[in-house]
Write a protein that holds these residues in place. Structure first.
Motif, PDB file in Angstrom:
ATOM      1  N   CYS A  27     -91.558  -1.577 -24.791  1.00 32.93           N
ATOM      2  CA  CYS A  27     -90.187  -1.836 -24.347  1.00 32.93           C
ATOM      3  C   CYS A  27     -89.376  -0.544 -24.329  1.00 32.93           C
ATOM      4  CB  CYS A  27     -89.526  -2.870 -25.257  1.00 32.93           C
ATOM      5  SG  CYS A  27     -90.221  -4.508 -25.104  1.00 32.93           S
ATOM      6  N   ALA A  31     -87.324   0.940 -21.235  1.00 29.02           N
ATOM      7  CA  ALA A  31     -85.890   1.134 -21.446  1.00 29.02           C
ATOM      8  C   ALA A  31     -85.480   2.556 -21.089  1.00 29.02           C
ATOM      9  CB  ALA A  31     -85.525   0.833 -22.891  1.00 29.02           C
ATOM     10  N   CYS A  36     -81.616   1.703 -20.313  1.00 29.47           N
ATOM     11  CA  CYS A  36     -80.967   0.627 -21.069  1.00 29.47           C
ATOM     12  C   CYS A  36     -81.573   0.574 -22.466  1.00 29.47           C
ATOM     13  CB  CYS A  36     -81.106  -0.708 -20.347  1.00 29.47           C
ATOM     14  SG  CYS A  36     -82.794  -1.233 -20.115  1.00 29.47           S
ATOM     15  N   ASP A  37     -81.167  -0.390 -23.240  1.00 24.61           N
ATOM     16  CA  ASP A  37     -81.594  -0.526 -24.628  1.00 24.61           C
ATOM     17  C   ASP A  37     -82.950  -1.223 -24.707  1.00 24.61           C
ATOM     18  OD1 ASP A  37     -81.238  -0.408 -27.454  1.00 24.61           O
ATOM     19  OD2 ASP A  37     -80.759  -2.559 -27.404  1.00 24.61           O
ATOM     20  N   ALA A  38     -83.831  -0.734 -25.577  1.00 20.92           N
ATOM     21  CA  ALA A  38     -85.157  -1.325 -25.732  1.00 20.92           C
ATOM     22  C   ALA A  38     -85.070  -2.741 -26.310  1.00 20.92           C
ATOM     23  CB  ALA A  38     -86.020  -0.453 -26.636  1.00 20.92           C
ATOM     24  N   ILE A  41     -84.497  -5.319 -23.581  1.00 19.31           N
ATOM     25  CA  ILE A  41     -85.712  -5.615 -22.812  1.00 19.31           C
ATOM     26  C   ILE A  41     -86.627  -6.518 -23.630  1.00 19.31           C
ATOM     27  CG2 ILE A  41     -87.811  -4.616 -21.830  1.00 19.31           C
ATOM     28  CD1 ILE A  41     -86.114  -2.308 -20.860  1.00 19.31           C
TER      29      ILE A  41
END
Length: 95
Positions: A27, A31, A36-38, A41
């Protein structure tokens, strides 16, 4: 204070899940690629998996279904006893 979390479209969420499944990476890798943020996800992948899973895969849902069916069987047994007892009562009076 902190920055508000960005709002992602449904398409971008689906794309993130699709990339995770197709590439088989982590992830965190996906990400970084998408910016974006892991954790988001990871949450999306878990939600997608839960939405696709059948109820038989979840032992809690199976147990709840078993409890519901047992209650229904017991109720039907009680309802079935009423005519049997009534017929026995009337048969005893007529003999």
């Amino acid at each position: 204070m902190g920055h508000p979390s960005p709002k992602y479209s449904a398409e971008s969420r689906q794309q993130a899940v699709r990339l995770y499944r197709e590439r088989g990476g982590t992830c965190a890798e996906i990400a970084r690629e998408l910016g974006c943020d892991a954790g988001s996800i990871s949450d999306r992948v878990k939600r997608a998996d839960a939405a696709q899973a059948s109820p038989e895969d979840n032992p809690f849902e199976v147990a709840e279904e078993n409890r519901r069916l047992r209650r229904e069987v017991e109720r039907l047994r009680r309802e079935n006893e009423i005519p049997l007892k009534a017929s026995a009562l009337f048969a005893g009076r007529w003999l």
